[in-house]
Every structure is written in C-alpha cells, then in structure tokens.
Design a protein around this motif. Structure first.
Motif, PDB file in Angstrom:
ATOM      1  N   ARG A  89      -0.426 -15.738 -40.169  1.00  0.00           N
ATOM      2  CA  ARG A  89       0.189 -15.877 -41.512  1.00  0.00           C
ATOM      3  C   ARG A  89      -0.192 -17.262 -41.874  1.00  0.00           C
ATOM      4  NH1 ARG A  89       6.968 -17.224 -40.927  1.00  0.00           N
ATOM      5  NH2 ARG A  89       7.240 -17.125 -43.166  1.00  0.00           N
ATOM      6  N   ARG A 129       0.104  -6.492 -59.587  1.00  0.00           N
ATOM      7  CA  ARG A 129       0.520  -6.413 -58.395  1.00  0.00           C
ATOM      8  C   ARG A 129       0.099  -5.190 -57.540  1.00  0.00           C
ATOM      9  NH1 ARG A 129       3.989  -9.932 -61.108  1.00  0.00           N
ATOM     10  NH2 ARG A 129       4.057 -11.872 -60.216  1.00  0.00           N
ATOM     11  N   PHE A 139       8.957 -11.356 -53.353  1.00  0.00           N
ATOM     12  CA  PHE A 139       9.473 -11.528 -52.153  1.00  0.00           C
ATOM     13  C   PHE A 139      10.883 -12.203 -52.487  1.00  0.00           C
ATOM     14  CE2 PHE A 139      10.135 -13.499 -47.769  1.00  0.00           C
ATOM     15  CZ  PHE A 139      10.562 -12.383 -47.106  1.00  0.00           C
ATOM     16  N   ASN A 193      14.789 -11.965 -51.014  1.00  0.00           N
ATOM     17  CA  ASN A 193      15.414 -12.740 -50.217  1.00  0.00           C
ATOM     18  C   ASN A 193      16.729 -12.967 -50.951  1.00  0.00           C
ATOM     19  OD1 ASN A 193      14.200 -13.694 -47.960  1.00  0.00           O
ATOM     20  ND2 ASN A 193      12.922 -15.309 -49.215  1.00  0.00           N
TER      21      ASN A 193
HETATM   22  N1  LIG Z   1      13.085 -14.703 -46.049  1.00  0.00           N
HETATM   23  C1  LIG Z   1      11.997 -15.642 -45.962  1.00  0.00           C
HETATM   24  N2  LIG Z   1      11.639 -15.857 -47.055  1.00  0.00           N
HETATM   25  C2  LIG Z   1      10.609 -16.701 -47.503  1.00  0.00           C
HETATM   26  C3  LIG Z   1       9.875 -17.338 -46.228  1.00  0.00           C
HETATM   27  N3  LIG Z   1       8.666 -18.068 -46.722  1.00  0.00           N
HETATM   28  C4  LIG Z   1       8.903 -17.925 -48.079  1.00  0.00           C
HETATM   29  N4  LIG Z   1       9.935 -17.252 -48.495  1.00  0.00           N
HETATM   30  C5  LIG Z   1      10.293 -16.887 -49.823  1.00  0.00           C
HETATM   31  O1  LIG Z   1       9.272 -16.178 -50.441  1.00  0.00           O
HETATM   32  C6  LIG Z   1       9.471 -16.138 -51.790  1.00  0.00           C
HETATM   33  C7  LIG Z   1       8.307 -16.473 -52.709  1.00  0.00           C
HETATM   34  O2  LIG Z   1       8.337 -16.279 -53.900  1.00  0.00           O
HETATM   35  P1  LIG Z   1       7.474 -16.479 -55.020  1.00  0.00           P
HETATM   36  O3  LIG Z   1       6.230 -17.505 -54.699  1.00  0.00           O
HETATM   37  O4  LIG Z   1       8.212 -16.755 -56.124  1.00  0.00           O
HETATM   38  O5  LIG Z   1       6.827 -15.186 -54.999  1.00  0.00           O
HETATM   39  P2  LIG Z   1       7.253 -13.720 -55.247  1.00  0.00           P
HETATM   40  O6  LIG Z   1       8.805 -13.733 -55.628  1.00  0.00           O
HETATM   41  O7  LIG Z   1       6.773 -12.729 -54.202  1.00  0.00           O
HETATM   42  O8  LIG Z   1       6.665 -13.141 -56.552  1.00  0.00           O
HETATM   43  P3  LIG Z   1       4.987 -12.757 -56.844  1.00  0.00           P
HETATM   44  O9  LIG Z   1       4.566 -13.337 -55.648  1.00  0.00           O
HETATM   45  O10 LIG Z   1       4.509 -13.327 -57.928  1.00  0.00           O
HETATM   46  O11 LIG Z   1       5.076 -11.111 -56.735  1.00  0.00           O
HETATM   47  C8  LIG Z   1      10.387 -17.715 -51.831  1.00  0.00           C
HETATM   48  O12 LIG Z   1      11.581 -17.533 -52.405  1.00  0.00           O
HETATM   49  C9  LIG Z   1      10.391 -18.231 -50.512  1.00  0.00           C
HETATM   50  O13 LIG Z   1      11.750 -18.789 -50.448  1.00  0.00           O
HETATM   51  C10 LIG Z   1      10.218 -17.010 -44.941  1.00  0.00           C
HETATM   52  O14 LIG Z   1       9.510 -17.329 -44.099  1.00  0.00           O
HETATM   53  N5  LIG Z   1      11.364 -16.171 -45.080  1.00  0.00           N
END
Ligand SMILES: Nc1nc2c(ncn2[C@@H]2O[C@H](COP(=O)(O)OP(=O)(O)OP(=O)(O)O)[C@@H](O)[C@H]2O)c(=O)[nH]1
Length: 555
Positions: free
Chosen positions: A472, A548, A437, A441
């Motif tokens: 959530r 994944r 995710f 972003n």
């Molecule tokens: N747009 C948005 N981003 C969010 C929110 N909450 C968390 N994030 C983002 O989600 C991302 C999570 O990243 P990671 O924990 O590294 O996980 P990932 O990139 O999905 O990688 P894996 O889980 O290992 O596949 C971060 O960049 C957070 O900033 C939100 O409410 N909105």
C-alpha cells in the motif's frame, strides 16, 4: 598410582610394627643374654681354673715341702751323704709317691752320691739348674726334658719324651754349711693329670680345655700346643673384651689363674681353662633364635588379628565408599551401612547418609525448578517469537490491508533497482489508485471505505504472482513491483488483468469500484529509483486524465 585398601594399610602397619617391636625385643634380650652367658661361662671357667691352680699349687707345695723336710732330716744333717739310711729314706718316699721318677743326693761338688735305684750315682749334676738352685735354697723348677735319665728310664707309652719337674733343697751340716743337695724329679704327667682331673671333672661345661702356661704365656701343656703363645693371659696381653678373671680372643673364652708357687725360684705357671666361644654362647644363641622364631610367629598372629580388626573397621567405610559411588552414579535405592559398634564410624555413616539425603533433596528441587524454568522459558520464547513476528509484520506490513507497507516498498524498490543494475533484467512498477474514492468515503463512510481498500488489496494479490510484490503506497493508492519482466508488454497485461478483475468485482454496500493504473519500466539510464516512480506516477496521472478505469504505460 596404585592405591591399597584401608584394610591392607592397617594389616601391614600392625603386622610390621609388631614384627619390628618383637625383633627389637629379641635382639635386645639376645644381646643381654649373650652378655650374661659370657659372664656366667667366664666366671665358671675362672672358678675351675682357680680350683685347678689351687690344687696344683697345694700338690707342688707338698712335694717341695717333702723334699725340703727330707733334706733337713737328722741323718742328712750329720753330713755323711753315703749313709745307707738316706737311701732307705728316699726309697720309702719314692715308693709311696709314684710321681717321683728319681730322687738322690749330690755332694757340694755336684757328684751324685746316692740315688733311688742307683741311677746317676757317681755322675756329675753340677751343671743342672736344679743342683745350682738347690745349693742356694728350696727349688721347684719348670718342666724340662730328661737329660741324663733319658737313657736310664723307660719312655712313656705314647712315645713322648720324658719330662720332669725338679724339686731340690740344700743339705746343711750341723754347722749350717751346705754339704750337698737333695734332688727329686717328678713326672710332668703327674702335674698334667692333677690339672686335667681338676678341670675335666664330671659336670664341666662341654669342650673345656685345660692348659698349663709358663710366665711368658707359652703353653707347656697339652703337648700338641706346647710352645704356642697364649695371647691374653692376665698381665700379658689385654683385649678390650677382657673381664676380671677371663677374656675373649681367638674364638675362645679363656680364664687363666696363676698357680701359687711353692718357692720364689722363678716358677710362675698359669692354669688356663678355655672353651670355644661358640660352645660357651650356644644357649644364648639358641635363646636368640627362639626369640626370633617367636617374634615371627607373634607377627603372623598379630597380622591375622590386625587383619580381622581392620576388616571390622574398614567394612563400613568400604560400604560407605560404595554407597557414595552409587549416589555419584545416580543409582536408585542406595543402601548405606547399618549400625556400627565404633561410635565415630556410626556417626560418620549417619552424617554422610543425612548429608546425601539432603543433597539428593536439593538436587530434586533444583531439577524441578529447572524443568519449570525450561517450560516458562519455552513459553516466553514462543511468545517472544510471536511478538517479534508481529513486530516484524507491523514494521513491514500495512495494518489495514495486510500487504507490505510503504517503508518495506521503498526497501524492495531499492533492492530491485540494484539487482537490475547488476543483471540488466528489467522490472516494472504499477501505481494503482482508486477512482473517486473520496466519494465512497463521503457516501458510505470511512469504515466502508476501509473495507473497500481491504477487498482491493486481496484482488490485487489474487491477480499477481507470489513472486510479485504488493504494497500500500499511501491512502487509496497501491504499488506493485513485477520483477524480471519476460516481455516488454507483460507489465501492461498484468495491470490490465488487475483493472478488469477490480472493475468486475462486487463491493458490498458500494457495488462497483474502478481503479486507474500507471505502469513504469525500469531503465538502465535511471540514476535512482525516483525516476521510475516519476514515470509510473506520470502514467497514472495520464490514466486519470484520460477518464480513469484504465491502464497507461510508458511507450
Ligand atoms: N476510508 C478510507 N479513506 C481513505 C484512506 N486513505 C485515504 N482515504 C481517502 O481517499 C480519498 C482520496 O481522495 P482524492 O485524493 O480526492 O481522490 P479521489 O476521490 O479518489 O479522486 P480521483 O483519484 O481523482 O479519482 C480521501 O477522501 C481520503 O480521505 C483510508 O485509509 N481509508
């Protein structure tokens, strides 16, 4: 409690008071009239008794004087009691006065020497009271029954015994020595006729009786009452109700007057004139009854007048009371009484009417204010309910995705754990985490990342049951609670369904998005919910580790 109307009160009071007043006046006037009537009748009786006594006194004095003058006549003074001229003189007297039953002369030894019609001549009258008193001086005696003459004279027509009163005078010779007594017996009926004639003259009050009473109060006349004691002669017996000259007793009004005695020979008679009290007071009683009747008639008239007066006074008050009741019952168009001639009543009507209108105006204003207040309260209540609902939603839901938030998830997990401990029906926890995710972003920006999260929440909700619980958990991680698992593999099936739905979905600007899901099943050996979270988290970690876009479940 019974409450009489104002009209009845006024009528009864007016009539009662007038009756009371008139009865009091009637009794008072009746009492005064009775007293005056008693006084007037008593005085009339006294006057009659006086004239009868005076008339009788004059007659007795005349007879006494006649006998006395005859005893001093010159032919008797000569001392020859057998002189025929004496008899002639006596005969002339008895012929001219019918009241004389007998006249004669007795010598000093009490032997009758000459007498009219020769009666008792040569008989002794020595023991007769008139003779003995005649030796001493002029004498007039009490009535007595004929003793010696009873057989010699014809009886009375009524059969009553012959009664006489005696006159006597001493006969003195030229030297002044008593040589005999001139005696005369007058018929008692002569006395009673004089009294009756004097008392029972024309115009005398009704049922008036004339009585002759001796000095002891014993009745001498009339015959049928003879010997009776008359109770309250002046000087004999006094009663409290005794006025000068007359008295009241035994049901009679009585007046007694002493007859002026012709001599001092102990003769004291009274002429008593009496009238039954009922008859004497009859006019006063009639006046009293007339006054009573007048009082009742006046009370009825006063009562009627009072009724109409009360009607006039009470009608506006009754109308006012009716109007007040109508106002109390909230009836429309209440009619108040119109003008009234009594100033205070008119003022009262106006004041109450004004007061009622003012009160009604105030009531209307109050009702309007109430209505507006109720509307405002209703609006505020709706807004408040809405705000409360929003607040509740804010407290329990996630603002971005609309599913339950972490706080509510923790509560729900605790509830499910307790229910499971009690029922033994297992439940499952799914941790869903978006793959890479951060890259979304970073590549498309946070806003697109938020849109992806919103679409993911919808997809998860769409692929779970209404009874399932979607929250959530934090960041890009969702949690799903599946209560009451039917089959042990069910949670994994649900997780796989979610994963496939997301993987096959198209996300605007992003294209395809995948998720990794860790599934944990609740176990009875779990001391708390943390154990289940740990197990699900481990499975998620495994899914991530395994490449994944997959589901990992506890064996
Ligand atoms: N747009 C948005 N981003 C969010 C929110 N909450 C968390 N994030 C983002 O989600 C991302 C999570 O990243 P990671 O924990 O590294 O996980 P990932 O990139 O999905 O990688 P894996 O889980 O290992 O596949 C971060 O960049 C957070 O900033 C939100 O409410 N909105």
């Amino acid at each position: 409690m019974f409450k009489a109307s104002l009209r009845s009160h006024l009528t009864l009071w007016f009539a009662g008071l007038s009756l009371l007043t008139l009865l009091s006046v009637g009794f008072y006037v009746g009492h005064i009239a009775t007293g005056q009537m008693k006084q007037a009748s008593g005085n009339a009786l006294l006057s009659t008794a006086k004239s009868a006594a005076e008339l009788l006194g004059a007659q007795l004095r005349e007879r006494q004087l006649e006998v006395s003058l005859l005893s001093r006549a010159p032919l008797l003074k000569r001392g020859n009691l057998d002189d025929p001229d004496i008899l002639t003189s006596m005969e002339l007297r008895t012929q001219s006065r019918a009241e004389y039953a007998w006249m004669g002369v007795a010598d000093a030894d009490g032997r009758v020497r000459q007498a009219v019609n020769g009666l008792l001549v040569n008989q002794s009258v020595k023991e007769r009271p008139w003779f003995q008193a005649g030796l001493r001086g002029d004498y007039t005696g009490d009535p007595h029954e004929a003793v010696l003459l009873a057989k010699l004279l014809p009886g009375s027509a009524s059969g009553e015994p012959l009664r006489f009163i005696d006159f006597a005078a001493p006969i003195r010779n030229a030297q002044g020595q008593v040589v005999g007594v001139l005696g005369a017996h007058a018929h008692w009926s002569w006395v009673t006729k004089i009294v009756d004639a004097a008392v029972l003259q024309k115009g005398t009050a009704p049922e008036v009786e004339a009585l002759i009473v001796d000095h002891d109060g014993k009745v001498l006349y009339p015959e049928q009452l003879a010997g009776e004691q008359l109770p309250n002669l002046p000087g004999t017996l006094k009663t409290p109700d005794t006025a000068p000259g007359w008295s009241v007793g035994n049901g009679y009004l009585t007046s007694a007057v002493a007859v002026p005695t012709p001599s001092s020979a102990g003769l004291t008679w009274y002429i008593a004139v009496r009238q039954p009290l009922d008859i004497a007071l009859h006019p006063a009683r009639v006046l009293f009854y007339k006054l009573l009747a007048l009082g009742f008639i006046a009370a009825i008239i006063f009562g009627l007048v009072a009724y109409y007066l009360a009607l006039h006074l009470s009608r506006p008050i009754e109308q006012l009371a009716r109007a007040a009741k109508q106002v109390q019952d909230h009836q429309p168009d209440v009619a108040f009484p119109l003008q009234h001639s009594v100033r205070e009543i008119a003022q009262l009507v106006q004041s109450i009417q004004g007061m009622t209108q003012s009160l009604l105006g105030k009531e209307r204003e109050l009702q309007e204010a109430n209505t507006s207040l109720e509307a405002t309260v209703a609006q505020r209540t709706v807004a408040l309910t809405q705000a409360n609902a929003n607040l509740l939603k804010l407290a329990t839901h996630d603002a971005l995705t609309g599913v339950f938030n972490r706080r509510r998830f923790d509560e729900k997990l605790a509830e499910c754990s307790l229910l499971f401990q009690r029922t033994g029906r297992t439940f499952a926890l799914l941790f869903i985490d978006v793959d890479y995710f951060k890259r979304i972003n970073d590549t498309h920006g946070h806003a697109i990342g938020d849109e992806v999260l919103e679409q993911l929440a919808k997809l998860i909700q769409r692929n779970t049951r209404a009874t399932d619980f979607v929250a959530r958990y934090g960041g890009e991680e969702f949690a799903v609670l599946l209560p009451e698992i039917e089959e042990p593999e069910s949670p994994e099936v649900v997780a796989e369904k979610i994963r496939v739905a997301i993987a096959e979905a198209h996300f605007a600007s992003v294209g395809q998005v995948t998720v990794s899901i860790g599934v944990g099943l609740a176990e009875l050996s779990d001391s708390n919910a943390s154990a289940l979270i740990r197990r699900a988290d481990q499975q998620l970690y495994q899914a991530k580790g395994a490449g994944r876009n997959r589901v990992c479940c506890t064996a």
